[in-house]
Design a protein around this motif. Structure first.
Motif, PDB file in Angstrom:
ATOM      1  N   TYR A  83       0.129   2.287   4.544  1.00 29.10           N
ATOM      2  CA  TYR A  83      -0.059   2.859   5.679  1.00 29.10           C
ATOM      3  C   TYR A  83      -1.458   3.183   6.181  1.00 29.10           C
ATOM      4  O   TYR A  83      -2.337   3.718   5.288  1.00 29.10           O
ATOM      5  N   TYR A 105      -4.545   5.065   8.651  1.00 27.51           N
ATOM      6  CA  TYR A 105      -4.802   6.110   9.727  1.00 27.51           C
ATOM      7  C   TYR A 105      -6.029   6.027  10.063  1.00 27.51           C
ATOM      8  O   TYR A 105      -7.143   5.970   9.164  1.00 27.51           O
ATOM      9  N   PHE A 132      -1.926   7.374  13.446  1.00 26.71           N
ATOM     10  CA  PHE A 132      -1.189   6.109  12.607  1.00 26.71           C
ATOM     11  C   PHE A 132      -1.907   4.829  13.454  1.00 26.71           C
ATOM     12  O   PHE A 132      -1.918   4.674  14.629  1.00 26.71           O
ATOM     13  N   TYR A 177       1.481  -0.192   9.669  1.00 28.68           N
ATOM     14  CA  TYR A 177       2.168  -0.049   8.189  1.00 28.68           C
ATOM     15  C   TYR A 177       2.540  -1.308   7.831  1.00 28.68           C
ATOM     16  O   TYR A 177       3.216  -2.399   8.412  1.00 28.68           O
ATOM     17  N   ILE A 189       4.687  -4.511   9.518  1.00 31.38           N
ATOM     18  CA  ILE A 189       5.939  -4.075   9.512  1.00 31.38           C
ATOM     19  C   ILE A 189       5.772  -3.226  11.424  1.00 31.38           C
ATOM     20  O   ILE A 189       6.646  -3.422  11.800  1.00 31.38           O
ATOM     21  N   ASP A 190       4.647  -2.621  11.432  1.00 26.15           N
ATOM     22  CA  ASP A 190       4.320  -1.822  12.447  1.00 26.15           C
ATOM     23  C   ASP A 190       3.057  -1.781  12.685  1.00 26.15           C
ATOM     24  O   ASP A 190       2.438  -1.091  12.041  1.00 26.15           O
ATOM     25  N   GLY A 206       8.617   3.001   1.311  1.00 26.36           N
ATOM     26  CA  GLY A 206       8.602   3.296   2.567  1.00 26.36           C
ATOM     27  C   GLY A 206       9.267   4.484   2.945  1.00 26.36           C
ATOM     28  O   GLY A 206       9.343   4.930   4.241  1.00 26.36           O
ATOM     29  N   THR A 207       9.645   5.428   2.238  1.00 23.50           N
ATOM     30  CA  THR A 207       9.752   6.694   2.614  1.00 23.50           C
ATOM     31  C   THR A 207       8.911   8.061   2.187  1.00 23.50           C
ATOM     32  O   THR A 207       7.614   7.366   1.776  1.00 23.50           O
ATOM     33  N   LEU A 208       8.969   9.146   2.430  1.00 25.31           N
ATOM     34  CA  LEU A 208       7.822  10.050   2.169  1.00 25.31           C
ATOM     35  C   LEU A 208       7.914  10.649   0.862  1.00 25.31           C
ATOM     36  O   LEU A 208       7.141  11.460   0.754  1.00 25.31           O
ATOM     37  N   TYR A 262       4.392   9.960  -1.359  1.00 25.47           N
ATOM     38  CA  TYR A 262       3.616   9.317  -0.279  1.00 25.47           C
ATOM     39  C   TYR A 262       2.290   9.901  -0.721  1.00 25.47           C
ATOM     40  O   TYR A 262       1.980  11.169  -0.909  1.00 25.47           O
ATOM     41  N   PHE A 270      -2.202   9.930  -0.197  1.00 19.27           N
ATOM     42  CA  PHE A 270      -3.384   9.616   0.593  1.00 19.27           C
ATOM     43  C   PHE A 270      -4.580   9.076  -0.266  1.00 19.27           C
ATOM     44  O   PHE A 270      -4.546   9.663  -1.267  1.00 19.27           O
TER      45      PHE A 270
END
Lengths: 114, 117
Positions: free
Chosen positions: A33, A35, A45, A48, A55-56, A98-100, A103, A105
């Protein structure tokens, strides 16, 4: 486990040049991801990606910005013909699925356009 | 899409005083909630998170936050701050979406906590 690696840490570009920001996710993570943090604002954001797929990209500016995450190598955020308004910190995060959970940074790339 | 409001952009406090950093979010649907800390010229570090279970979550360095569903809030507190707590604090929310939105975080604008000796 080296965590999410972003480079360069600092990048200076003249107006009109191209900027390439790289993000190597945590080993074993296949979801990335991006940002952007403008001065005195929170992170917004941008995009992704999974390996070889976007994806997004609903947060990406329509022009000059692109992102990829190839099968091999880091994810790349590319900004063409940079303008002063592109000056910001760009952060990458990765996730195993793809989940948190897990996750993580990176430390970010600070882009300055002069 | 979620909207996250951090009501205070700057919070100055003296060392050993208590502090509360406020965070409200917009949606009443099920959410995951996070506080991140950012030290100058560094990346984001996860401070604590609420995913499920107990509504009171705690970090290893004395911070805690309570998920209040009725007030859609997730305020961060510490009973006694230290100079080393000086940093920018960001509240973030994920709306437990499925598919492409699942890993997407919405951030507040941040609160600069400055601890004076």
């Amino acid at each position: 486990n080296a965590g999410v690696m972003q480079n360069p840490r600092h990048l200076v570009r003249r107006r009109g040049q191209e900027a390439r920001l790289r993000c190597s996710p945590v080993k074993g993570h296949s979801h990335v991801y991006w940002y952007r943090q403008l001065p005195e604002e929170g992170l917004k954001f941008m995009v992704y990606l999974q390996k070889e797929n976007i994806i997004d990209e609903s947060g990406m500016p329509k022009e000059r910005f692109s992102a990829e995450f190839p099968k091999e190598g880091p994810s790349i955020l590319r900004i063409q013909q940079v303008v002063r308004g592109d000056s910001a910190a760009y952060f990458c995060a990765s996730s195993p699925d793809g989940t948190l959970y897990g996750y993580t940074f990176g430390s970010g790339t600070r882009l300055t356009v002069v | 899409a979620q909207s996250v409001t951090q009501l205070d952009s700057q919070v100055p406090v003296f060392e050993e005083a208590p502090v509360e950093l406020r965070c409200n979010y917009s949606s009443s649907v099920s959410v995951y909630l996070f506080w991140y800390v950012q030290y100058p010229n560094q990346g984001l570090q996860l401070l604590l998170k609420y995913l499920s279970g107990s509504t009171l979550v705690k970090s290893i360095n004395g911070f805690e936050a309570e998920f209040n569903k009725s007030q859609t809030s997730f305020h961060l507190r510490k009973p006694s701050v230290h100079i080393s707590d000086t940093a920018e604090y960001f509240c973030a929310v994920s709306d437990r979406g499925r598919g492409s939105t699942l890993g997407r975080l919405y951030f507040g604008r941040g609160t600069q906590l400055t601890v004076w000796p």
